[in-house]
Design an enzyme around this catalytic site. Structure first.
Site, PDB file in Angstrom:
ATOM      1  N   ASN A  16      17.266  65.512  30.317  1.00  0.00           N
ATOM      2  CA  ASN A  16      17.232  65.147  28.903  1.00  0.00           C
ATOM      3  C   ASN A  16      18.507  65.606  28.211  1.00  0.00           C
ATOM      4  O   ASN A  16      19.588  65.198  28.640  1.00  0.00           O
ATOM      5  CB  ASN A  16      15.931  65.556  28.185  1.00  0.00           C
ATOM      6  CG  ASN A  16      15.621  67.019  28.158  1.00  0.00           C
ATOM      7  OD1 ASN A  16      15.614  67.682  29.178  1.00  0.00           O
ATOM      8  ND2 ASN A  16      15.332  67.541  26.986  1.00  0.00           N
ATOM      9  N   ASP A  17      18.482  66.394  27.173  1.00  0.00           N
ATOM     10  CA  ASP A  17      19.626  66.600  26.287  1.00  0.00           C
ATOM     11  C   ASP A  17      20.942  66.884  27.006  1.00  0.00           C
ATOM     12  O   ASP A  17      21.011  67.775  27.858  1.00  0.00           O
ATOM     13  CB  ASP A  17      19.369  67.787  25.356  1.00  0.00           C
ATOM     14  CG  ASP A  17      18.104  67.650  24.539  1.00  0.00           C
ATOM     15  OD1 ASP A  17      17.352  66.704  24.767  1.00  0.00           O
ATOM     16  OD2 ASP A  17      17.883  68.509  23.679  1.00  0.00           O
ATOM     17  N   GLN A  33      20.041  69.210  30.169  1.00  0.00           N
ATOM     18  CA  GLN A  33      18.725  69.772  30.412  1.00  0.00           C
ATOM     19  C   GLN A  33      18.132  69.142  31.668  1.00  0.00           C
ATOM     20  O   GLN A  33      18.142  67.913  31.813  1.00  0.00           O
ATOM     21  CB  GLN A  33      17.821  69.493  29.217  1.00  0.00           C
ATOM     22  CG  GLN A  33      18.220  70.225  27.951  1.00  0.00           C
ATOM     23  CD  GLN A  33      17.839  71.681  28.003  1.00  0.00           C
ATOM     24  OE1 GLN A  33      16.704  72.040  27.736  1.00  0.00           O
ATOM     25  NE2 GLN A  33      18.795  72.520  28.341  1.00  0.00           N
ATOM     26  N   TYR A  76      17.160  76.318  27.133  1.00  0.00           N
ATOM     27  CA  TYR A  76      17.159  75.149  26.266  1.00  0.00           C
ATOM     28  C   TYR A  76      18.583  74.775  25.830  1.00  0.00           C
ATOM     29  O   TYR A  76      19.553  75.401  26.234  1.00  0.00           O
ATOM     30  CB  TYR A  76      16.263  75.406  25.057  1.00  0.00           C
ATOM     31  CG  TYR A  76      14.791  75.169  25.310  1.00  0.00           C
ATOM     32  CD1 TYR A  76      14.279  75.110  26.604  1.00  0.00           C
ATOM     33  CD2 TYR A  76      13.892  75.015  24.265  1.00  0.00           C
ATOM     34  CE1 TYR A  76      12.931  74.900  26.841  1.00  0.00           C
ATOM     35  CE2 TYR A  76      12.539  74.806  24.482  1.00  0.00           C
ATOM     36  CZ  TYR A  76      12.058  74.745  25.778  1.00  0.00           C
ATOM     37  OH  TYR A  76      10.715  74.531  25.994  1.00  0.00           O
ATOM     38  N   SER A  77      18.676  73.775  24.983  1.00  0.00           N
ATOM     39  CA  SER A  77      19.963  73.148  24.685  1.00  0.00           C
ATOM     40  C   SER A  77      20.957  74.083  24.012  1.00  0.00           C
ATOM     41  O   SER A  77      20.594  75.046  23.352  1.00  0.00           O
ATOM     42  CB  SER A  77      19.750  71.921  23.800  1.00  0.00           C
ATOM     43  OG  SER A  77      19.152  70.884  24.533  1.00  0.00           O
ATOM     44  N   ARG A 137      16.740  76.700  17.284  1.00  0.00           N
ATOM     45  CA  ARG A 137      17.312  76.421  18.602  1.00  0.00           C
ATOM     46  C   ARG A 137      18.505  75.451  18.550  1.00  0.00           C
ATOM     47  O   ARG A 137      18.864  74.928  17.519  1.00  0.00           O
ATOM     48  CB  ARG A 137      16.242  75.852  19.520  1.00  0.00           C
ATOM     49  CG  ARG A 137      15.507  74.615  19.013  1.00  0.00           C
ATOM     50  CD  ARG A 137      14.465  74.160  20.037  1.00  0.00           C
ATOM     51  NE  ARG A 137      13.627  73.079  19.544  1.00  0.00           N
ATOM     52  CZ  ARG A 137      12.445  73.253  18.959  1.00  0.00           C
ATOM     53  NH1 ARG A 137      11.979  74.468  18.758  1.00  0.00           N
ATOM     54  NH2 ARG A 137      11.737  72.217  18.558  1.00  0.00           N
ATOM     55  N   ASP A 138      19.084  75.238  19.724  1.00  0.00           N
ATOM     56  CA  ASP A 138      20.125  74.231  19.995  1.00  0.00           C
ATOM     57  C   ASP A 138      21.460  74.562  19.318  1.00  0.00           C
ATOM     58  O   ASP A 138      21.980  73.771  18.518  1.00  0.00           O
ATOM     59  CB  ASP A 138      19.674  72.831  19.575  1.00  0.00           C
ATOM     60  CG  ASP A 138      18.317  72.445  20.121  1.00  0.00           C
ATOM     61  OD1 ASP A 138      17.925  73.015  21.152  1.00  0.00           O
ATOM     62  OD2 ASP A 138      17.657  71.581  19.526  1.00  0.00           O
ATOM     63  N   GLU A 190      16.500  69.182  15.204  1.00  0.00           N
ATOM     64  CA  GLU A 190      17.016  69.628  16.497  1.00  0.00           C
ATOM     65  C   GLU A 190      18.455  69.162  16.684  1.00  0.00           C
ATOM     66  O   GLU A 190      18.954  68.281  15.984  1.00  0.00           O
ATOM     67  CB  GLU A 190      16.150  69.066  17.641  1.00  0.00           C
ATOM     68  CG  GLU A 190      14.750  69.626  17.688  1.00  0.00           C
ATOM     69  CD  GLU A 190      14.008  69.220  18.952  1.00  0.00           C
ATOM     70  OE1 GLU A 190      13.342  70.083  19.546  1.00  0.00           O
ATOM     71  OE2 GLU A 190      14.105  68.033  19.347  1.00  0.00           O
TER      72      GLU A 190
END
Length: 441
Positions: A16-17, A33, A76-77, A137-138, A190
């Site tokens: 994903n990302d 990800q 995570y991202s 996040r991110d 996000e």
């Protein structure tokens, strides 16, 4: 069968990302990800690729794995930055204890751009300001000329979405600066990003929970931007069915380049799962700001993909034309249609077979462009945008992915298309004249 030829997709597992996009020591690096064990949104690692030209990619060892207390439930991202000739990754460590979420912004470093050492948490869960939940996040980081800045997607305590900014002198000690959004954007934002165009700047982010408004916000979640803090004019980056979590970086020429995820959260019911993998990234797109709107055009290096070519000039159409009559067909190709003076409706039936149907339509009198698809795997649906005129369609078709650029990037439509069809059928009236460029890939 569905594995893409020139879009990045995993050999197995879930992608994903896009993360950590950067040009470092003469090479481009892409992280993303990655769940190496299944096609589910679990067990997130950072996969790693590098390239000298954004076309030919070398797979490298996994850069980050969820093995430490501060990222045990997922790396995570995040993003990448060069400092002191070293490559730093800053990412969100996801931790869940007794169904209680904790978020840590973490740092890792590499001298060779391949092997990374984790340096631990630099913004801890306890350091999240009280006015926000742990949906924090991110991080996207950049050097602002004096020190380092990063933006984070956040959720306020009243369950509304926003973006916050931090500053640092050393990438380790970070200080909260404040919010970049005053309005409420859904219930969570996000994957924020800052892009600079001379005197203008764009804030990119992905709000979750926006209500659909006619042609706008029709996907589960959105990806878009505002220019110069103009929150009243949030504009979607892509009008198609699958596009999320884009990230930008500077190429070796200093141009702003964007790569996104051709997917949508919570959608894992796709035919490629039967082959053991799911999702891919977009092609790299150059960003150009024109009159407070971001245009996206395919990166010039993608011309390296071109193989056999066919050119048709001054083609007239007054009904239907199957381009297979000109030896123009296939699954993986680049197609450019230039209109000299379109004066009626125009449509393309593309990647259609007995079961799956895909149409691109331009309603000349109502000035509306649409992408519609009908298949067993995706419900019959349509995406539309207003378009005052249509003078160019630029298509990149892969085995299960379609990217459509209109009017040199004025609008873009991205979608997963799982079909065995290879015909390209054009339909219009009034003897519209156009030129065609076709390149096999």
């Amino acid at each position: 069968m569905w594995r893409n030829k020139f879009h990045i997709n995993p050999k197995k597992g879930l992608l994903n990302d896009p993360n950590g996009l950067i040009f470092f020591k003469g090479e481009y690096h892409i992280f993303y990800q990655y769940n190496p064990n299944s096609c589910e949104h679990k067990n997130k690692h950072w996969a790693h690729l590098k390239s000298k030209n954004l076309v030919d990619w070398e797979e490298l060892p996994i850069a980050l794995s969820p093995t430490d207390w501060f990222d045990k439930d997922g790396c995570y991202s995040g993003s990448a930055i060069e400092k002191d000739n070293k490559l730093y990754l800053i990412y969100t460590g996801n931790v869940k204890s007794n169904d209680i979420r904790e978020s840590y912004q973490c740092l890792a470093v590499s001298e060779d751009g391949v092997n990374f050492k984790k340096l631990g948490s630099v913004i801890s869960n306890k350091e999240i300001p009280n006015q926000y939940t742990k949906h924090f996040r991110d991080p996207k980081v950049w050097f602002n000329g004096k020190n380092y800045s990063l933006v984070l997607g956040a959720q306020r305590s009243n369950l509304t979405g926003t973006v916050v900014e931090y500053i640092s002198n050393d990438l380790i000690n970070w200080h909260f600066k404040g919010e970049l959004l005053k309005e409420n954007f859904g219930y969570m934002c996000e994957c924020p990003d800052k892009v600079f165009f001379n005197k203008d700047e764009a804030l990119l982010f992905c709000p979750q929970g926006l209500e659909a408004k006619e042609f706008l916000y029709n996907n589960l979640f959105q990806s878009g931007y505002i220019i110069n803090d103009d929150e009243k004019n949030f504009c979607e980056l892509d009008r198609g069915f699958e596009f999320y979590a884009p990230q930008t970086f500077k190429d070796k020429n200093g141009d702003n380049i964007l790569i996104g995820w051709v997917g949508m959260p919570e959608n894992t019911n796709l035919p490629s799962v039967n082959e053991g993998w799911i999702h891919n990234l977009t092609i790299p797109r150059k960003l150009i700001l024109k009159e407070k709107k971001i245009f996206q055009i395919p990166h010039q290096n993608l011309k390296l993909l071109r193989k056999e070519s066919i050119f048709l000039n001054d083609i007239s159409i007054n009904n239907k034309i199957n381009l297979k009559n000109y030896n123009i067909f296939g699954k993986t190709y680049e197609l450019i249609i230039d209109f000299k003076n379109l004066k009626d409706d125009f449509s393309i039936e593309i990647k259609s077979d007995i079961i799956n149907k895909t149409f691109l339509n331009y309603d000349y009198f109502n000035k509306i462009f649409s992408l519609s698809r009908d298949s067993l795997n995706q419900k019959r649906s349509i995406r539309k945008c207003k378009l005052k005129s249509l003078f160019k369609i630029h298509i990149f078709s892969d085995n299960s992915c379609l990217e459509i650029f209109l009017n040199d990037g004025e609008e873009v439509f991205t979608a997963n298309i799982f079909s065995t069809g290879e015909n390209i059928i054009l339909e219009s009236k009034n003897n519209n004249i156009f030129n065609i460029e076709f390149y096999k890939i």
